[in-house]
Scaffold this motif. Structure first.
Motif, mmCIF file in Angstrom:
data_model
loop_
_atom_site.group_PDB
_atom_site.id
_atom_site.type_symbol
_atom_site.label_atom_id
_atom_site.label_comp_id
_atom_site.label_asym_id
_atom_site.label_seq_id
_atom_site.Cartn_x
_atom_site.Cartn_y
_atom_site.Cartn_z
ATOM 1 N N ILE A 89 -6.423 1.619 2.718
ATOM 2 C CA ILE A 89 -6.860 0.865 3.894
ATOM 3 C C ILE A 89 -5.689 0.016 4.354
ATOM 4 O O ILE A 89 -5.136 -0.766 3.584
ATOM 5 N N GLN A 90 -5.323 0.191 5.591
ATOM 6 C CA GLN A 90 -4.141 -0.513 6.135
ATOM 7 C C GLN A 90 -4.514 -1.220 7.425
ATOM 8 O O GLN A 90 -5.021 -0.600 8.364
ATOM 9 N N MET A 91 -4.272 -2.522 7.474
ATOM 10 C CA MET A 91 -4.490 -3.246 8.726
ATOM 11 C C MET A 91 -3.288 -3.011 9.629
ATOM 12 O O MET A 91 -2.149 -3.108 9.183
ATOM 13 N N VAL A 92 -3.542 -2.676 10.893
ATOM 14 C CA VAL A 92 -2.426 -2.399 11.816
ATOM 15 C C VAL A 92 -2.248 -3.505 12.834
ATOM 16 O O VAL A 92 -3.134 -4.329 13.010
ATOM 17 N N GLY A 130 -1.486 -2.994 2.885
ATOM 18 C CA GLY A 130 -2.125 -1.730 2.528
ATOM 19 C C GLY A 130 -2.805 -1.852 1.174
ATOM 20 O O GLY A 130 -2.142 -2.142 0.182
ATOM 21 N N VAL A 131 -4.118 -1.662 1.164
ATOM 22 C CA VAL A 131 -4.902 -1.758 -0.071
ATOM 23 C C VAL A 131 -5.282 -0.349 -0.510
ATOM 24 O O VAL A 131 -5.824 0.431 0.270
ATOM 25 N N SER A 164 -11.296 -8.797 21.450
ATOM 26 C CA SER A 164 -10.351 -9.213 20.437
ATOM 27 C C SER A 164 -10.581 -8.310 19.213
ATOM 28 O O SER A 164 -11.597 -8.418 18.544
ATOM 29 N N VAL A 165 -9.658 -7.388 18.976
ATOM 30 C CA VAL A 165 -9.896 -6.323 17.996
ATOM 31 C C VAL A 165 -8.906 -6.370 16.835
ATOM 32 O O VAL A 165 -7.704 -6.537 17.040
ATOM 33 N N THR A 166 -9.438 -6.223 15.644
ATOM 34 C CA THR A 166 -8.628 -5.995 14.450
ATOM 35 C C THR A 166 -8.829 -4.540 14.064
ATOM 36 O O THR A 166 -9.959 -4.063 14.021
ATOM 37 N N THR A 167 -7.742 -3.820 13.795
ATOM 38 C CA THR A 167 -7.850 -2.393 13.491
ATOM 39 C C THR A 167 -7.435 -2.109 12.048
ATOM 40 O O THR A 167 -6.428 -2.627 11.568
ATOM 41 N N LEU A 168 -8.251 -1.292 11.386
ATOM 42 C CA LEU A 168 -7.925 -0.828 10.029
ATOM 43 C C LEU A 168 -7.823 0.691 10.060
ATOM 44 O O LEU A 168 -8.663 1.368 10.653
ATOM 45 N N ASP A 169 -6.808 1.233 9.389
ATOM 46 C CA ASP A 169 -6.634 2.678 9.232
ATOM 47 C C ASP A 169 -7.044 3.087 7.830
ATOM 48 O O ASP A 169 -6.520 2.552 6.853
ATOM 49 N N PHE A 170 -7.964 4.048 7.742
ATOM 50 C CA PHE A 170 -8.438 4.571 6.459
ATOM 51 C C PHE A 170 -7.842 5.951 6.232
ATOM 52 O O PHE A 170 -7.844 6.784 7.142
ATOM 53 N N SER A 171 -7.367 6.190 5.011
ATOM 54 C CA SER A 171 -6.837 7.522 4.701
ATOM 55 C C SER A 171 -7.050 7.823 3.223
ATOM 56 O O SER A 171 -7.389 6.935 2.437
ATOM 57 N N ILE A 172 -6.877 9.074 2.876
ATOM 58 C CA ILE A 172 -6.993 9.499 1.484
ATOM 59 C C ILE A 172 -5.614 9.960 1.025
ATOM 60 O O ILE A 172 -4.956 10.761 1.703
ATOM 61 N N ASP A 180 -17.299 -13.626 16.036
ATOM 62 C CA ASP A 180 -17.319 -12.957 17.335
ATOM 63 C C ASP A 180 -16.077 -12.083 17.552
ATOM 64 O O ASP A 180 -15.400 -12.177 18.594
ATOM 65 N N GLN A 181 -15.792 -11.282 16.537
ATOM 66 C CA GLN A 181 -14.625 -10.396 16.596
ATOM 67 C C GLN A 181 -15.063 -8.947 16.425
ATOM 68 O O GLN A 181 -16.102 -8.678 15.821
ATOM 69 N N VAL A 182 -14.230 -8.045 16.925
ATOM 70 C CA VAL A 182 -14.490 -6.617 16.762
ATOM 71 C C VAL A 182 -13.519 -6.052 15.731
ATOM 72 O O VAL A 182 -12.317 -6.351 15.767
ATOM 73 N N LEU A 183 -14.053 -5.264 14.831
ATOM 74 C CA LEU A 183 -13.251 -4.610 13.798
ATOM 75 C C LEU A 183 -13.330 -3.111 14.064
ATOM 76 O O LEU A 183 -14.423 -2.541 14.100
ATOM 77 N N ALA A 184 -12.184 -2.472 14.291
ATOM 78 C CA ALA A 184 -12.138 -1.032 14.561
ATOM 79 C C ALA A 184 -11.676 -0.316 13.299
ATOM 80 O O ALA A 184 -10.635 -0.649 12.728
#
Ligand code: ADP
Ligand code: MG
Length: 146
Positions: free
Chosen positions: A143-146, A12-13, A127-135, A35-39
Motif C-alpha cells: 500500500i503506497q500513498m501517492v 509504502g507499507v 480534497s483527495v488522498t490516494t493510495l495505490d494497492f498492489s501485490i 470530511d476527506q475523500v480517500l481514493a
C-alpha cells in the motif's frame, strides 16, 4: 522510534496478511482529517475492500463492510460517517452528482472510493488522498500513498 501511519504509507507499507492490511486501515482512519475523500487504486484482489474494513473498525463502526459493487455505495455510522463507494460501474463524475450524496452526508464523514479512475472529474473538486494497492512477486501486498 515508530513513525506515524501517514509517513509509513508514504514510504509504502507491505502487509503479509489480510489482518495486517486491515490494521493499516484502522490506523489511517484515526489519522485522516474529517470530511476527506480517500481514493483506493489497484487491481481486483489487491486488498482495497480489506483495507476499508480496517477503516470501519478505526471509526468505531460495528458492521463489516463488504464489496458494494451492486449498490455503488454503502453508508455506515460510527465516530464518523463512512461512505464506501465502488465506482466500478460508474462512467463519469456526473454519475456521482446524480447520487446526491450531499443530501445525506453528515459531517464528520469519510468517503472511501474503489475504482476512483471512473469518477476522475468528480474527484478533482474534492480534497483527495490516494493510495495505490498492489501485490508483490512474493505474494505480499503493498500500500503506497501517492
Ligand atoms: N496481505 C494481504 N492484504 C490484503 N489482502 C490479502 C492479503 N493476503 C491475502 N489477502 C486476500 O486477498 C483478497 C483481497 O480482496 P479484497 O480486499 O476484496 O481486494 P479488492 O477490494 O482490492 O478487490 C482477500 O481475500 C484477502 O483476504
Ligand atoms: Mg473491493
Amino acid at each position: 522510534m515508530a513513525t506515524n501511519i501517514l509517513d509509513r504509507l508514504r514510504a509504502g507499507v507491505v502487509t503479509d496478511s489480510p489482518e495486517a492490511t486491515e490494521d493499516a486501515g484502522r490506523q489511517l482512519a484515526a489519522a485522516m482529517e474529517v470530511d476527506q475523500v480517500l481514493a483506493l487504486r489497484g487491481d481486483l484482489g489487491a486488498g482495497k475492500t480489506t483495507f476499508v474494513r480496517g477503516l470501519a473498525r478505526g471509526l468505531g463502526i460495528a458492521e463489516t463492510p463488504t464489496s458494494p459493487t451492486y449498490n455503488i455505495y454503502a453508508s455506515y455510522s460510527g465516530n464518523r460517517q463512512l461512505l464506501h463507494m465502488d465506482a466500478y460501474r460508474l462512467n463519469s463524475g456526473d454519475d456521482v452528482e446524480d447520487l446526491m450524496l450531499e443530501d445525506f452526508l453528515r459531517s464528520p464523514w469519510l468517503i472511501v472510493v474503489e475504482w476512483p479512475e471512473k469518477i476522475q472529474s468528480w474527484l478533482e473538486d474534492e480534497s483527495v488522498t490516494t493510495l495505490d494497492f498492489s501485490i508483490l512477486a512474493d505474494g505480499r501486498h503493498r500500500i503506497q500513498m501517492v
